[in-house]
Write an enzyme that holds these catalytic residues in place. Sequence first.
Site, PDB file in Angstrom:
ATOM      1  N   HIS A 135      -4.377   2.039  -9.184  1.00  0.00           N
ATOM      2  CA  HIS A 135      -4.261   0.580  -9.146  1.00  0.00           C
ATOM      3  C   HIS A 135      -4.618  -0.092 -10.475  1.00  0.00           C
ATOM      4  CE1 HIS A 135      -3.196   0.882  -5.062  1.00  0.00           C
ATOM      5  NE2 HIS A 135      -4.388   0.803  -4.500  1.00  0.00           N
ATOM      6  N   HIS A 209      -2.463  -6.225  -2.226  1.00  0.00           N
ATOM      7  CA  HIS A 209      -3.222  -5.265  -1.427  1.00  0.00           C
ATOM      8  C   HIS A 209      -3.957  -5.950  -0.270  1.00  0.00           C
ATOM      9  CE1 HIS A 209      -5.170  -1.537  -0.447  1.00  0.00           C
ATOM     10  NE2 HIS A 209      -4.852  -0.958  -1.595  1.00  0.00           N
ATOM     11  N   GLU A 346       1.973  -2.204   1.252  1.00  0.00           N
ATOM     12  CA  GLU A 346       2.075  -2.527  -0.160  1.00  0.00           C
ATOM     13  C   GLU A 346       3.482  -2.190  -0.660  1.00  0.00           C
ATOM     14  OE1 GLU A 346      -1.432  -0.466  -2.020  1.00  0.00           O
ATOM     15  OE2 GLU A 346      -1.773  -0.069   0.117  1.00  0.00           O
TER      16      GLU A 346
END
Length: 381
Positions: A135, A209, A346
Amino acid sequence: MKTRSIIIFPALVSSVTTLALLQASSPQRKHVIKKQAFGTVSEGRVDLYTMRNSRGMEVRAMNYGGIIVSLRVPDRKGVPADVVLGFDTLDGYLNNKPYFGAIIGRYGNRIANGKFTLNGLECHLARNNGANSLHGGLRGFDKVFWHGEQAENNQGIGTVFTYTSKDGEEGYPGNLKAKVTYTLTDQNELQIEYEATTDKATPVNLTNHSYFNLAGEGNGDILKHELMLNADRFTLVGSTLIPTGELRSVAGTPFDFTKPTAIGARVDANNEQLAIAHGYDHNFVLTRKGSGLELAGRVHEPQSGRVLELYTTEPGVQFYTGNFLDGTITGKHGHVYNKHAALCLETQHFPDSPNHSNFPSTILKPGQTYHSRTVYKFFTE
């Protein structure tokens, strides 16, 4: 590389911050759009942006991490509830390991061993997930200070967040200018549009997210939620959740959500992939007809009647069942978040794409514009 979407989002215009002036310009609508202080970080004041439509749906987001702090949606009786996990104060988000509600970038999901080769040069990223980069690294887009601006267009009311990621940040090449727009419509849609440009070739894979529980955050688990995913394959992963490169058929496996199925029906099945991830934490390859906005999935919560439909221009969606929530996080209103307290959808390009030539490319080059669009549509039945 092709741009991610052929859909052009309507140009946003500056909007005032008070309800009275908004209603004066649009007297037939009862929209609310405002901002207020939510705390302070080293870069300055953190603002909380509230967007409320005429049907009682409300979204609140802040310029720290572009985080969606709350999302209130009515049930079949018209009673609203907050359907995303999070915290009551800014302090909770400053150590937000689960990435609750945040913008994810430069690269959503994992990159193996924190490195990739681009134009013959090996790029080394910050490693924050064992040997891998996850991420965006140690300080991804979820932990940076975005510039926020309220806006209104013919779709609804919204907030525009912009951020420039400097060349070399977290190991990524190029100065990347990113813009993420949240728009709340009167059709109870939360539209998210992502845009970016760069001055050097770089991987880009932006997503959000948010953790959803359609019964209301803190109200049990999501195992009775019924899920449909318009995906006939998923990316097989190894022991550290890095794709092997194989796109495996969902047919005859616990990963087959082509028809609505309770999430808990097979989450504990005897399956190696489920064992590796402690549940679902996999990229599903969407069955697409083109490059525009298409239905990717649908979630139904039987008790409240709430339904979430997911539309996207992306080729994949990471379905995650909150496997690593373990009761050590206390969220809103003192709610303790246990395993399976929420689910994530996501929208994305595939994990570790820079290291897999058979995956859709995530490389953005100078002169190109990254476009991606996702819509979360809510209703009841």
